[in-house]
Write an enzyme that holds these catalytic residues in place. Structure first.
Site, short mmCIF file in Angstrom:
data_model
loop_
_atom_site.label_atom_id
_atom_site.label_comp_id
_atom_site.label_asym_id
_atom_site.label_seq_id
_atom_site.Cartn_x
_atom_site.Cartn_y
_atom_site.Cartn_z
N ARG A 1 -9.22 0.16 3.72
CA ARG A 1 -8.34 1.17 3.11
C ARG A 1 -6.98 0.55 2.78
NH1 ARG A 1 -6.79 5.79 6.57
NH2 ARG A 1 -5.39 5.91 4.81
N ASP B 1 3.57 0.62 12.20
CA ASP B 1 2.34 0.09 11.59
C ASP B 1 2.06 -1.36 11.98
OD1 ASP B 1 2.08 2.57 10.45
OD2 ASP B 1 2.73 1.96 8.45
N ARG C 1 -3.97 10.28 3.61
CA ARG C 1 -2.76 11.08 3.79
C ARG C 1 -1.99 11.24 2.48
NH1 ARG C 1 -2.41 14.32 7.62
NH2 ARG C 1 -0.32 15.10 7.84
N LYS D 1 0.84 -1.21 0.00
CA LYS D 1 0.00 0.00 0.00
C LYS D 1 0.87 1.26 0.00
CE LYS D 1 -2.54 2.68 3.45
NZ LYS D 1 -1.52 3.28 4.31
N ASN D 2 1.82 1.32 0.93
CA ASN D 2 2.54 2.58 1.08
C ASN D 2 3.55 2.85 -0.03
OD1 ASN D 2 0.94 3.29 3.20
ND2 ASN D 2 2.39 2.67 4.79
N ARG E 1 -0.25 15.62 12.94
CA ARG E 1 0.56 15.09 11.83
C ARG E 1 1.05 16.27 11.00
NH1 ARG E 1 -1.95 9.59 9.31
NH2 ARG E 1 0.16 9.49 8.41
N PRO E 2 2.14 16.92 11.46
CA PRO E 2 2.60 18.14 10.78
C PRO E 2 3.17 17.84 9.39
CG PRO E 2 4.13 17.53 12.54
CD PRO E 2 3.01 16.53 12.57
N ILE E 3 3.24 18.89 8.55
CA ILE E 3 3.85 18.73 7.21
C ILE E 3 4.98 19.75 7.02
CG2 ILE E 3 1.83 17.69 6.09
CD1 ILE E 3 1.30 20.52 4.88
N ASP E 4 5.52 20.23 8.16
CA ASP E 4 6.56 21.26 8.06
C ASP E 4 7.78 20.79 7.27
OD1 ASP E 4 6.67 19.60 10.54
OD2 ASP E 4 8.63 20.55 10.74
N GLN E 5 8.13 19.51 7.35
CA GLN E 5 9.33 19.03 6.64
C GLN E 5 9.09 18.96 5.12
OE1 GLN E 5 12.33 18.70 8.32
NE2 GLN E 5 10.99 19.65 9.83
N CYS F 1 -5.18 8.38 8.92
CA CYS F 1 -5.41 7.93 10.30
C CYS F 1 -5.01 9.02 11.28
CB CYS F 1 -4.57 6.68 10.57
SG CYS F 1 -5.02 5.27 9.54
C1 EPZ Z 1 3.86 7.06 6.72
O1 EPZ Z 1 3.12 8.15 7.27
C2 EPZ Z 1 2.86 5.93 6.55
N1 EPZ Z 1 1.82 6.36 5.64
C3 EPZ Z 1 2.27 5.52 7.90
O2 EPZ Z 1 1.52 4.36 7.70
C4 EPZ Z 1 3.40 5.19 8.89
O3 EPZ Z 1 2.87 5.02 10.17
C5 EPZ Z 1 4.45 6.30 8.92
O4 EPZ Z 1 4.90 6.63 7.59
C6 EPZ Z 1 5.69 5.93 9.73
O5 EPZ Z 1 6.26 4.76 9.20
C7 EPZ Z 1 2.03 6.31 4.33
O6 EPZ Z 1 3.08 5.88 3.85
C8 EPZ Z 1 0.92 6.76 3.46
P1 EPZ Z 1 6.09 10.28 8.75
P2 EPZ Z 1 3.77 9.61 7.26
O7 EPZ Z 1 6.10 11.54 7.97
O8 EPZ Z 1 4.59 9.74 6.03
C9 EPZ Z 1 6.72 13.58 12.18
C10 EPZ Z 1 -0.37 2.99 7.71
O9 EPZ Z 1 -0.94 2.45 8.67
N2 EPZ Z 1 6.66 14.58 11.08
O10 EPZ Z 1 7.21 9.30 8.57
O11 EPZ Z 1 2.69 10.58 7.50
C11 EPZ Z 1 5.35 12.93 12.44
O12 EPZ Z 1 4.56 13.72 13.28
C12 EPZ Z 1 0.09 4.41 7.80
O13 EPZ Z 1 -0.18 2.42 6.62
C13 EPZ Z 1 6.97 15.90 11.36
O14 EPZ Z 1 7.25 16.28 12.50
O15 EPZ Z 1 4.71 9.53 8.53
C14 EPZ Z 1 5.76 11.61 13.04
O16 EPZ Z 1 6.00 11.76 14.41
C15 EPZ Z 1 -0.42 5.09 9.00
N3 EPZ Z 1 6.94 16.80 10.32
C16 EPZ Z 1 7.09 11.29 12.35
O17 EPZ Z 1 7.54 12.52 11.78
C17 EPZ Z 1 6.66 16.44 9.06
O18 EPZ Z 1 6.65 17.32 8.16
C18 EPZ Z 1 7.01 10.26 11.22
O19 EPZ Z 1 5.99 10.66 10.29
C19 EPZ Z 1 6.36 15.10 8.79
C20 EPZ Z 1 6.37 14.17 9.82
#
Ligand code: EPZ
Length: 430
Positions: free
Chosen positions: A398, A306, A93, A22-23, A122-126, A117
């Site tokens: 999903r 996950d 997402r 999926k991812n 869930r910030p997007i600052d990065q 989820c």
């Molecule tokens: C991906 O989410 C996956 N989703 C998630 O899987 C998974 O839990 C996660 O990666 C971690 O492995 C998809 O691939 C669609 P991150 P993502 O950005 O990309 C922080 C599932 O069940 N962060 O790696 O949203 C954030 O808050 C789903 O299949 C920032 O601070 O996760 C978190 O603590 C649910 N700023 C950490 O980083 C940012 O700009 C990791 O988040 C982005 C993230």
């Protein structure tokens, strides 16, 4: 709302085949925007998140045709509207991957703030930091994220402050067509990052180092269509591995890359299961008691967040006390209240759950509070005495293809109770 009705207590036996990841799929489908020309993508999972992404592509003017159950032809040549609205984006997402891909091709993109989820903030600052570093201006107005650059994106050196799968993917998508070299440091290393890089390279991009924490991308002017097969789903495989152990069964899980499963294999062995790896399959058997264990979730190659809820479900019936620490998300234990309804003893303090094993779980009406929490409820229901009803199974669907059929093929007794159709369309044969 659809429900699953599960008669628990069966030992799972036999074999199942894991679908496409999926991812990886949710990144590769938006990535097709980057090339004019035909992309043939194989091993696409038949899940609702994928159906929504296809709908987004079609709304932007792309052609999406199913060739068979798992193969789709995508041609984005005639896409001319770099816009994804709220109605579709709110479902998942990964809709924000269109930001990176559209920015890469058109130098502009407008995508509604994404859904997905809920595990706390869930910030997007990065993602924004990366796009800005490539020269884009990013604004958020009325729930839309708008990114644009007057000329072309320029390669840049970006250090991510946190390891983020989403930001690594999004910035990689934007930078493959930027002018010059982009270096991503402190990048995520998940198997789906590598799969996306391989797909981009098959379309003519020049991405090196994916799977390590430094990714180097030399921008190219032109990308072309390609044929590509998505890797197997690591989390679907892990979910069946845990379900096999929890039910005291014996299951061969096919279409797996065993290397991707190492952290899960290791913890299942500590919990008392026997795990045998083959070239592209894994057998999980469990006859004795479940032993307690300690887990901390981490970015890859650590234990995947996950898989955390499914592992909690298994450890509810361990002979002793286990501790699980969530190392990625702020709030990923919301589902334990549902497990408690089935007799589990789990105490949560912030990011730590202490699980005191009980003799057995008992059926109860429960909810899938999100995708993997839903998978945990399924595992709990499979081992519980009696008939469990799980509500809100749209979360499970999903991300897990043919989940009822796959579990029932292993001897489970799950019925999906139909309810009115949603407005989400899957392509004809998917
Ligand atoms: C991906 O989410 C996956 N989703 C998630 O899987 C998974 O839990 C996660 O990666 C971690 O492995 C998809 O691939 C669609 P991150 P993502 O950005 O990309 C922080 C599932 O069940 N962060 O790696 O949203 C954030 O808050 C789903 O299949 C920032 O601070 O996760 C978190 O603590 C649910 N700023 C950490 O980083 C940012 O700009 C990791 O988040 C982005 C993230």
């Amino acid at each position: 709302m659809e429900k699953f009705v599960i008669n628990g207590g069966t030992k799972l036996k036999g074999s199942i085949t894991v679908g496409g990841a999926k991812n990886a799929a949710v990144a590769i489908i938006p990535a097709t925007i980057l090339a004019k020309g035909l992309c043939v993508v194989e091993n696409i999972p038949n899940i609702s998140d994928v159906g929504i992404l296809f709908k987004m592509l079609k709304e932007m003017g792309a052609s999406v045709k199913s060739i068979n159950k798992t193969t789709v032809e995508i041609d984005t040549t005639s896409v001319n509207n770099p816009f994804v609205g709220y109605e579709l984006a709110r479902h998942l997402r990964a809709s924000y991957y269109f930001l990176g891909a559209l920015l890469g091709r058109f130098n502009r993109a407008s995508v509604s703030m994404p859904g997905g989820c809920h595990f706390g903030v869930r910030p997007i600052d990065q993602h924004i930091k990366g796009f800005e570093s490539l020269g884009a201006t990013v604004t958020i107005d009325h729930g839309m994220i708008n990114a644009r650059t007057k000329k072309t994106l320029l390669g840049s050196h970006i250090y991510f402050d946190v390891v983020s799968v989403g930001a690594t993917i999004n910035v990689m998508l934007a930078s493959v067509r930027a002018k010059g070299l982009t270096v991503l440091e402190n990048a995520a290393k998940e198997p789906h990052i590598v799969d996306l890089a391989n797909f981009l390279n098959s379309m003519g991009a020049d991405v090196r180092g994916a799977g390590t924490d430094v990714i180097k991308i030399h921008g190219v002017d032109i990308m072309h269509g390609a044929s590509y097969s998505i890797i197997p789903d690591q989390i679907e495989a892990g979910t069946f591995m845990i379900a096999a152990a929890a039910s005291k069964g014996n299951v061969l899980i096919k279409n797996v890359i065993p290397k991707h499963m190492e952290s899960v294999t290791n913890k299942l062995e500590s919990a008392g299961a026997k795990v045998t790896e083959y070239d592209d399959s894994i057998r999980v058997e469990c006859t004795g008691p479940i032993s307690p264990t300690t887990i901390k979730t981490m970015p890859h190659p650590g234990f995947p967040t996950d898989m955390q809820p499914q592992m909690t479900a298994l450890l509810t019936v361990a002979e002793g006390t286990s501790v699980i620490t969530e190392g990625v998300w702020d709030n990923r234990f919301r589902y334990v209240d549902e497990l408690a309804r089935m007799g589990a003893n789990v105490q949560v303090d912030g990011k730590v759950a202490v699980i005191t094993g009980v003799k057995g779980l008992k059926a109860a009406p429960v909810k899938a509070t999100d995708l993997r929490a839903g998978a945990a409820m399924l595992i709990a229901a499979l081992i519980a005495k009696g008939t469990t009803e799980i509500e809100d199974v749209f979360h499970i669907e999903r991300g897990y293809e043919d989940v009822v059929a796959k579990f029932n093929a292993l001897g489970a007794n799950i019925k999906r109770v139909e309810a009115p159709k949603t407005d989400i369309e899957m392509p004809a044969s998917l």
